[in-house]
Motif scaffolding. Structure first.
Motif, short mmCIF file in Angstrom:
data_model
loop_
_atom_site.label_atom_id
_atom_site.label_comp_id
_atom_site.label_asym_id
_atom_site.label_seq_id
_atom_site.Cartn_x
_atom_site.Cartn_y
_atom_site.Cartn_z
N ALA A 18 -2.83 33.82 11.14
CA ALA A 18 -3.76 34.31 12.16
C ALA A 18 -5.05 34.73 11.48
N GLU A 19 -6.16 34.55 12.14
CA GLU A 19 -7.43 34.96 11.58
C GLU A 19 -7.69 36.43 11.87
N ALA A 20 -8.10 37.14 10.86
CA ALA A 20 -8.41 38.55 11.05
C ALA A 20 -9.81 38.70 11.63
N GLU A 103 -1.82 47.22 13.06
CA GLU A 103 -1.70 47.53 14.48
C GLU A 103 -2.08 46.32 15.34
N ARG A 104 -3.11 45.60 14.91
CA ARG A 104 -3.55 44.44 15.68
C ARG A 104 -2.51 43.32 15.66
N PHE A 105 -1.92 43.11 14.49
CA PHE A 105 -0.88 42.09 14.40
C PHE A 105 0.43 42.56 15.04
N GLY A 106 0.64 43.86 15.07
CA GLY A 106 1.84 44.41 15.68
C GLY A 106 2.98 44.64 14.71
N TRP A 107 2.77 44.36 13.41
CA TRP A 107 3.84 44.55 12.43
C TRP A 107 3.25 44.66 11.04
N ASP A 309 -5.93 40.10 4.84
CA ASP A 309 -5.41 40.66 6.09
C ASP A 309 -3.99 41.19 5.95
N SER A 310 -3.41 41.12 4.76
CA SER A 310 -2.03 41.54 4.55
C SER A 310 -1.92 43.05 4.38
#
Length: 322
Positions: A18-20, A103-107, A309-310
């Motif tokens: 996914a793109e950050a 938070e945006r990715f959910g995990w 983004d990790s």
């Protein structure tokens, strides 16, 4: 020792792509500035100068680009005496409304021994290469082990589950920046030359624990003889010669550079910084998961990386300024 082994190598791309939304996050903190007396005012001034960076030791990981050792010159700069704490990051979030990438990715990634049994039972995904990392829904900086955890008893511990881009956002707010790899290593050495650790060459001088790393059999049993299974307070253990804490162990720290195994051959000797995008950002210092038998990257010259983004439960950052 196999060169690819690394306790920290759980990247977001190992689960999904996914793109950050980096630009959106930068805009979210525009106009907000840290209050007086904050992180910027507490930085330690270092004089800079020449020092030997990197290592030629066979103990290192050649594939990581730890050498060849060379003399480099660093301009004067300032750096935080310790990693950014949960308390400091909470002040940033309260002031700006910033939402982290976890938070945006959910995990985010949680080490398996730190998650509760209830949390472990809900986990549906783990990266095959590093199965001790659990993909925990709802894990982020304020819920480090998942929704049933918190930080109220760890406000003086380093903030974790922050991506490189989260760290950059904090820097914009606080008037700071991330240190370059060269600045980080210069600071970590504390004035010592050609030493393995910030305090010398012996991991435990006179049997004394000097940092927060793994004791036991990784990744199944941590004896915690250094006092901690997970993170320790940011000022735990003795500081180095520059008054800086936990430059080895506790949590990995993001640096400004893009990561390249050819770093020492590709960057100049004067204020080196690798600025060509490679898809991965540099990290330094090792963490509470590092162990000599598996990933002894708590050495001063050791390097690692992850995608910007990790986020994981063993990575944080400290800040610097010109």
């Amino acid at each position: 020792m196999e060169e690819h082994k690394c306790c920290c190598a759980a990247g977001r791309e190992q689960v999904q792509t996914a793109e950050a939304a980096a630009e959106e996050k930068v805009q979210a903190v525009d106009g907000a500035k840290a209050p007086a007396g904050g992180v910027l005012e507490r930085l330690v001034a270092l004089p800079g100068g020449k020092f030997e960076m990197g290592t030629n030791s066979p103990e290192g990981f050649p594939a990581d680009g730890e050498g060849p050792a060379r003399m480099v010159t660093i301009a004067p700069f300032r750096i935080s005496p310790h990693a950014v704490t949960n308390r400091e990051f909470r002040e940033f979030v309260d002031a700006t409304g910033y939402v982290t990438e976890a938070e945006r990715f959910g995990w985010s990634y949680v080490f398996h021994l730190l998650a509760s049994e209830a949390t472990r039972q809900k986990v549906e995904n783990v990266p095959q290469q590093v199965p001790w990392w659990l993909v925990v829904e709802g894990a982020y900086w304020a819920r480090p082990e998942g929704p049933d955890s918190g930080i109220e008893d760890r406000l003086d511990h380093p903030v974790v589950h922050v991506s490189w881009q989260d760290a950059e956002a904090f820097c914009r707010w606080s008037g700071t920046r991330l240190p370059t790899e060269a600045e980080w290593e210069y600071a970590a050495r504390g004035g010592l030359s050609r030493k393995t650790y910030p305090w010398g060459d012996l991991l435990k001088p006179d049997g004394k624990h000097m940092c927060n790393i793994w004791q036991g059999k990784f990744p199944v049993k941590n004896n915690a003889s250094d006092g901690y299974v997970g993170t320790a307070p940011v000022d735990a253990y003795e500081p180095n010669g520059y008054g800086l804490y936990n430059m080895s162990g506790n949590v990995w720290e993001w640096c400004a550079d893009w990561f390249s195994p050819g770093y020492h051959r590709q960057t100049p000797a004067d204020n080196p910084r690798f600025g060509q995008p490679t898809g991965r950002r540099s990290m330094r210092g090792g963490s509470y998961l590092c162990h000599r038998s598996y990933c002894n990257r708590y050495r001063l010259a050791a390097r690692s990386s992850n995608t910007p983004d990790s986020s994981t439960g063993n990575c944080g950052f400290r800040v610097a300024a010109d």
